[in-house]
Every structure is written in structure tokens, then in C-alpha cells.
Design a protein around this motif. Sequence first.
Motif, PDB file in Angstrom:
ATOM      1  N   MET A  20       0.549  -1.116  -0.155  1.00 40.66           N
ATOM      2  CA  MET A  20      -0.032   0.273   0.297  1.00 40.66           C
ATOM      3  C   MET A  20       1.010   1.394   0.456  1.00 40.66           C
ATOM      4  SD  MET A  20      -3.236  -1.141   2.927  1.00 40.66           S
ATOM      5  CE  MET A  20      -4.479   0.401   2.448  1.00 40.66           C
ATOM      6  N   GLY A  21       0.380   2.034  -0.399  1.00 43.45           N
ATOM      7  CA  GLY A  21       1.138   3.479  -0.431  1.00 43.45           C
ATOM      8  C   GLY A  21      -0.272   4.652  -0.960  1.00 43.45           C
ATOM      9  N   VAL A  22       0.405   5.919  -0.004  1.00 39.27           N
ATOM     10  CA  VAL A  22      -0.260   7.445  -0.001  1.00 39.27           C
ATOM     11  C   VAL A  22       0.214   8.684  -0.500  1.00 39.27           C
ATOM     12  CG1 VAL A  22      -0.455   7.320   2.577  1.00 39.27           C
ATOM     13  CG2 VAL A  22      -1.619   8.250   0.914  1.00 39.27           C
ATOM     14  N   PHE A  23       0.273   9.230  -0.770  1.00 42.38           N
ATOM     15  CA  PHE A  23       0.478  10.546  -1.001  1.00 42.38           C
ATOM     16  C   PHE A  23       0.703  11.568   0.240  1.00 42.38           C
ATOM     17  CE2 PHE A  23       1.896   9.332  -5.478  1.00 42.38           C
ATOM     18  CZ  PHE A  23       3.750   9.600  -5.292  1.00 42.38           C
ATOM     19  N   GLY A  24       0.762  12.534   0.192  1.00 43.17           N
ATOM     20  CA  GLY A  24       0.669  13.505   1.609  1.00 43.17           C
ATOM     21  C   GLY A  24       1.956  14.492   1.614  1.00 43.17           C
ATOM     22  N   ALA A  25       1.704  14.989   2.843  1.00 49.70           N
ATOM     23  CA  ALA A  25       2.265  16.015   3.207  1.00 49.70           C
ATOM     24  C   ALA A  25       3.095  16.293   5.040  1.00 49.70           C
ATOM     25  CB  ALA A  25       1.442  17.866   3.055  1.00 49.70           C
ATOM     26  N   VAL A  26       4.115  16.734   5.212  1.00 50.55           N
ATOM     27  CA  VAL A  26       4.782  16.449   6.758  1.00 50.55           C
ATOM     28  C   VAL A  26       5.779  17.845   6.411  1.00 50.55           C
ATOM     29  CG1 VAL A  26       6.466  15.260   8.464  1.00 50.55           C
ATOM     30  CG2 VAL A  26       4.787  14.565   6.849  1.00 50.55           C
ATOM     31  N   ALA A  27       4.720  18.723   7.338  1.00 46.47           N
ATOM     32  CA  ALA A  27       5.637  20.381   7.488  1.00 46.47           C
ATOM     33  C   ALA A  27       5.955  20.899   5.902  1.00 46.47           C
ATOM     34  CB  ALA A  27       6.666  20.192   8.289  1.00 46.47           C
ATOM     35  N   ASP A  28       4.797  20.963   5.246  1.00 47.49           N
ATOM     36  CA  ASP A  28       4.268  21.303   3.670  1.00 47.49           C
ATOM     37  C   ASP A  28       5.596  20.149   2.986  1.00 47.49           C
ATOM     38  OD1 ASP A  28       2.413  22.603   4.612  1.00 47.49           O
ATOM     39  OD2 ASP A  28       4.117  24.477   5.683  1.00 47.49           O
ATOM     40  N   ARG A  29       6.102  20.095   3.364  1.00 45.66           N
ATOM     41  CA  ARG A  29       7.436  19.209   1.978  1.00 45.66           C
ATOM     42  C   ARG A  29       6.370  17.497   1.639  1.00 45.66           C
ATOM     43  NH1 ARG A  29      12.973  16.004   3.890  1.00 45.66           N
ATOM     44  NH2 ARG A  29      13.678  15.856   1.447  1.00 45.66           N
ATOM     45  N   PRO A  30       6.291  17.290   0.693  1.00 46.15           N
ATOM     46  CA  PRO A  30       5.496  16.631  -0.025  1.00 46.15           C
ATOM     47  C   PRO A  30       6.679  15.381  -0.084  1.00 46.15           C
ATOM     48  CG  PRO A  30       5.818  18.576  -1.667  1.00 46.15           C
ATOM     49  CD  PRO A  30       6.856  18.672  -0.089  1.00 46.15           C
ATOM     50  N   VAL A  31       5.572  14.139   0.690  1.00 44.26           N
ATOM     51  CA  VAL A  31       6.183  12.568   1.253  1.00 44.26           C
ATOM     52  C   VAL A  31       5.274  11.625   0.604  1.00 44.26           C
ATOM     53  CG1 VAL A  31       6.930  13.849   3.231  1.00 44.26           C
ATOM     54  CG2 VAL A  31       4.813  12.820   3.107  1.00 44.26           C
ATOM     55  N   TYR A  32       5.290  10.569   0.862  1.00 38.03           N
ATOM     56  CA  TYR A  32       5.149   9.153   0.715  1.00 38.03           C
ATOM     57  C   TYR A  32       4.778   8.786   1.292  1.00 38.03           C
ATOM     58  CZ  TYR A  32       8.638   7.316  -1.123  1.00 38.03           C
ATOM     59  OH  TYR A  32      10.369   6.568  -1.787  1.00 38.03           O
ATOM     60  N   ALA A  33       3.927   7.229   1.824  1.00 38.94           N
ATOM     61  CA  ALA A  33       4.072   6.298   2.768  1.00 38.94           C
ATOM     62  C   ALA A  33       3.919   5.343   2.262  1.00 38.94           C
ATOM     63  CB  ALA A  33       3.317   6.494   3.814  1.00 38.94           C
ATOM     64  N   ARG A  34       4.628   4.288   2.134  1.00 42.46           N
ATOM     65  CA  ARG A  34       4.616   3.055   2.022  1.00 42.46           C
ATOM     66  C   ARG A  34       4.800   1.508   2.673  1.00 42.46           C
ATOM     67  NH1 ARG A  34       8.330   1.763  -3.559  1.00 42.46           N
ATOM     68  NH2 ARG A  34      10.006   2.516  -1.262  1.00 42.46           N
ATOM     69  N   THR A  35       4.077   0.563   2.585  1.00 38.77           N
ATOM     70  CA  THR A  35       4.039  -0.238   3.155  1.00 38.77           C
ATOM     71  C   THR A  35       5.515  -1.392   3.402  1.00 38.77           C
ATOM     72  OG1 THR A  35       3.330  -1.594   2.033  1.00 38.77           O
ATOM     73  CG2 THR A  35       1.763  -0.662   3.787  1.00 38.77           C
ATOM     74  N   GLU A  36       6.332  -1.444   4.387  1.00 42.38           N
ATOM     75  CA  GLU A  36       7.138  -2.627   4.235  1.00 42.38           C
ATOM     76  C   GLU A  36       6.723  -3.729   5.139  1.00 42.38           C
ATOM     77  OE1 GLU A  36      10.820  -0.015   6.949  1.00 42.38           O
ATOM     78  OE2 GLU A  36      10.602  -0.057   4.616  1.00 42.38           O
ATOM     79  N   ALA A  37       7.722  -5.549   4.401  1.00 35.82           N
ATOM     80  CA  ALA A  37       8.163  -5.865   5.638  1.00 35.82           C
ATOM     81  C   ALA A  37       7.568  -5.374   7.459  1.00 35.82           C
ATOM     82  CB  ALA A  37       9.090  -7.021   5.173  1.00 35.82           C
ATOM     83  N   ALA A  38       7.982  -5.032   7.721  1.00 37.29           N
ATOM     84  CA  ALA A  38       7.751  -5.013   9.574  1.00 37.29           C
ATOM     85  C   ALA A  38       7.259  -4.079   9.567  1.00 37.29           C
ATOM     86  CB  ALA A  38       9.667  -4.360   9.317  1.00 37.29           C
ATOM     87  N   GLY A  39       6.621  -2.830   8.379  1.00 32.74           N
ATOM     88  CA  GLY A  39       6.034  -2.035   9.466  1.00 32.74           C
ATOM     89  C   GLY A  39       5.692  -1.196   7.731  1.00 32.74           C
ATOM     90  N   VAL A  40       5.954   0.339   8.440  1.00 29.83           N
ATOM     91  CA  VAL A  40       5.718   1.822   7.180  1.00 29.83           C
ATOM     92  C   VAL A  40       6.549   2.398   7.151  1.00 29.83           C
ATOM     93  CG1 VAL A  40       4.233   3.123   8.814  1.00 29.83           C
ATOM     94  CG2 VAL A  40       3.931   3.328   6.156  1.00 29.83           C
TER      95      VAL A  40
END
Length: 639
Positions: A50-70
Motif C-alpha cells: 500500500m502507498g499514499v501521498f501527503g505532506a509533512v511540515a508542508d514538504r511533499p512525502v509518501y508513505a509505503r508499507t514494507e515487511a516490518a511496518g511502514v
Amino acid sequence: MDAVGYGAVFRILDSMAAQLGGPGLVRNLLPQVVHHLTVDDERREEGSAMGVFGAVADRPVYARTEAAGVRVQARDGDDTLWSFTLPSGKIGALVLARAGDRDVLAVGTLDGSLRAWDLASGDVLHDRPAHTRGGYAVAATTVGDRGGVATGGPDGVIRLWDCDADRVVGVLTGHTGAVRALTFGSTDGRSVLVSGGDDATVRVWDPAAAEVLHELTGHEGWVETVTCGHVQGRDVVVSAGSDAVVRVWDLGGGELIHELEGHGGTVRALALTTVHGHGALVSAGLDATIRFWDPVAGKQIRELSCPHWVIGLALGEMDGRQILAAASSDGYVPLWDLATGELVRTLAAHQGGVTAVAFLDTADGVRLASAGADRTVKFWDPRSGQRLRVYTDLGGVVTSLAGLEGLDLVVSADETGAVRAWRREQGESIALTPHVGAVRAVVPVRVLDVDALASTGADGMLRFWRAGDGAPLDATRAHAGGGHILAVGSLDGRDLVASAGGDRTVRIWNPHPLEPLYALTGHATDIDQLAFGRLEDGRVVLASASGDGTIHVWDPRTGQPVTTLRGPAGRVTVLVFGQVGQHTALVSGTDQRELHLWHPSSGNLVETVPVDDVPLAVGFGEGEQQELFVLTEKGVAAL
């Protein structure tokens, strides 16, 4: 045959083995998992990437799942901002959200847990876990005006809950097998928790310090039941299980006092009390007998033969008499006068067997709660035998009940791992664990002026939680066949939530007051994705996509269809609205490794773009270049 059916069959085999071969034959004869009603976790599907785009402190980021978590990474580089591991459970839902002044990452897992982190500090904001594969035991106590709950399950972990705050306050580890039995007690003025499990040990814990005080060994099989009490000035703990021997221990020092033999099968239930100033111990099990013992002398006093196995016992006081209630495998709850052995009343309680019973003292008098294989919890007036209330909104068979005196709550654990606190006669329950089964979707939403998370999953429930601390806000049953997808959109200054599930229906909800607005039908196959957007003429629309290549566009104000887009078949993994110049664009991605760019106002497919892997998320860039970013398991690419 379902899990309940298998459980019944194996209990028959267990009892037959005990009666034919004696207690010595039954020790660990059958796999430990079959001695309770459990859900076969092998049927659970594995979590996909799974993956998703977003922002942290107005910086563009993405989160992606991996074997142990995210992992959270910068979109414009290889910088890893955060990497979070999960103790158990594959991820079934993932979201990046802004909650007040916080950037939040929230995940739901296939074991029914919900967790959120603050992406400024990396701290866990809240963690609402569930026991994997089922809850076997629950115990409850009151400390002042607050409720304390302990739960145990097949993962061997004991979790301590603050029932009033709806949160886990401690975790006890040490058992090397499933935790089957729990009870609270006290010794030397100190509160203790006693547990028993498949590793044939009984453990006495200091729950405040999260440490083991004593480990009691001697059982030659799994421990099914434990109870604590005071016998002629001595604090004792009693335990029993598959070896059919009832053992009495000194609670303060851990020494073995008595080994009581006589049962011909697994002992499933114990009760310890005082009758006419003398200690009284009651045991029952799969040999269809209830036995009364003198715990001081270590001798049997009386034996009752039952027509069926006894799964549980509970003690309560009624009209000055101590009453013993039994959970019988034939669906009845007989009530006896403990002092005389007289049968007071028999309640025809459940279809398919009673799995647990518990007494509760309330302002209206004593009440009895029962749970059954028919997946109901019922409350009774034991004086009259009148049934007061029935709860049927259960995802699994309840395996354990415990009363919270003074708070009018009964706590339950069930075969799916869910833990609930039931208000005895008010038609509601508090879900301490987030969902019964896998969490499939989590989205941020505003409920009045509160930053919240909405979640749905295999139990078909739509639940709302306060984003900052995970406190439950509201819940409703949304979809038969489970809830799969959620989306949030804004209309007339308020948030709306859309959900889709196994019933191939899209539902639009008003979060407060929580109520359904529309049920949208028309998809011929399962719905894969939902997305809100705004057309060039200003209209807010909702798009829903299914695996046959059909995308329906709806007007959420009226619930009417706007247009239908037809593309190539394939599971839709991404659906997102964005702005390209002056036009609204809708991008869909499929497991055929393609992106489809649509103009939803005209219904035209503008372009099909191949990508190097299955798209997990799509994001629109800022500025004049209007870049399109696609996230796959191989990373981020700009198109």
C-alpha cells in the motif's frame, strides 16, 4: 463446517477421550487451538503493498508499507523521514492526514488494530490493538470509580485496559502459549492478576509494575481456568485444566496446598466462595459434573451430574442466597442454591450452547449476563427468569465475560479478538478494540469541530475516532459482506463520508449526527476505489470504480448518477481527482500496470499510460509543469 462447528466436534472428542481413557490420556491429546471457539487465521488474506501521498511540515512525502511496518519518505528525494515497525499484523489501511496542528500517519491492520503517529515527533498518538486470532480470556476489576480490564489470547500476550479511557495501559509478556484464563485478586493488600495458559503454567502478576511475582508449575496440560479468594484468612489461587486436576495454591507465597482429583475430563470452570463461614470451591467441566470441595481439607463434599458439559460458572447473591449459574453446552443456564444444592431455575438461554456467564450487581438488583454460540449476549433478571435485553451485533462467538461492579458494565472477549464493554440494559456497547477482523480503510474527517479518523473493515462497521487520542466518537453498521473503501469530500462546508463494501453498494454518510444519506447501486462487481472531486462547473462529485472497468460518477447532493466511464477491466488500485490546467482530471490505475487519464465532465478517456509496476498511489504536482507522480513498489516516478 465453521469454526464453531469444529470447536464442538473437538470438545466431543476431548470428553470421550477423558471418559474412556481417564485423565492421564487427555493431556495434550488434541491440538491446543481446538479447545476454544476460534477463527482459523489461515483464512485471512495476506496484506498487499500500500502507498499514499501527503505532506509533512508542508514538504511533499509518501508513505509505503514494507515487511516490518511502514516508511515515510520525501517525494523529491530518497530521504527517509520516519520508519515505523508494527509488533504484529499486516497493514490493511494507510493514511497521511492533517489533524489540527499535527501531521498524522494512521494505519489499520488485518488483525483489527488501529494506530496513529505524530509525524513531527514520531510519538505514538494512540494504539488500539486486538488479540490475533481471538480473545480467550477477560477479567475485570474496579479501582475507585474506574474500570480495569485484562485480556488474553492465542498470542500469549496479556493487555491491560483502562475501560473509562478506552486505551491500553500495560502489556504483560511471558507466557509461551495462549492465555486461556485470567482473574484479579489481592494478597497482602496488593492487587494481583493471575493468568493460566497453554504452557501449563499459572502466573501471578503485579499489574502496576508489569512483573511476575510467582510462576506456578505442576499442571500436565493447558490451564483452562483460574480463580482467587480468601479461605480462612489465607489468600489462595485455584487452577485447573486439561489434566483434570484442580490445584490450590498459596497466593502470597506460591506454594502448592492441594491437588484435588476426581474429574474425568477437562475442567473448564471454577468458583471460590464462603458458605456459612466455611470455604467452598466449585469446579465443573467436560465430564458433565459439578463438584463441590472443601478447599481447606482438600476433600470433595458433593457432586452434581449434569446432562451436558459445563463450560463456565458464575457466583451471585440473590435474596440472601448464594446462587451458582452454569453455562451449559445444551444452551441452558441452570441456577442452583449453593448452600443446599437446590435447583432454583433454568433459563433457556441460547441456541447451540452457552459459552460464558457473569453476575452483575446493579442499582436495580442482581443481573445475569450470558453469551452463546448463537453470537448473542443476553441480560437476565435471575429472580424472575425474565430476559431484559439481547445484543446481536456480534462478529464472533463470545468466549469470556466479566462484570465490572459499580459501573454496570460487562466486558466480553470473542473468538475474533474483539473486546467490548456492554452497558447492561441501554442497548449499546463500547468497542475497546477497533474492529472485529481486518481494518480495510482509514480516512481523515472533521466531525463538527473535531479532527477525526473514520475506519471500516471486515466487520462491515463504520467507526469514527478522535485523531489525537483514538477516543471513539460514533459507529454504525455500514455494509453486509464487510466494508472495503472509504473517501471523504466537502459539500456546503461540511464533510461527507462515502463507503463501499461487499454488498456492491456505495453509501454516503453525514458524520454528525451519524446517518445515511444515500445508497448508490449499479456496480456489477466489487467496488475497488472511491474518490471525491469537483468538476469545472463547481459541482462536487463522487467517483466509484469496480474491477469490470466501470467508473460511476455520482452527485452526492442528490444521490443521482452524473456519468459512467467505461475502461478496460482490471482491479482498480488508484482513483484520484486532480487539476490539469483549467480542467478537472480523474486518474485511475489498475493491476494491469496502467494509468487511465479521464475527463469526467465529457466522459472521455484522454490517455492510457503504462507504468513499470502496479500503481499504489498517484499525486499531482504543484506549479505550471503539472507533473503527475506515481508510486509503485519500485519507488516514485514523475510522468
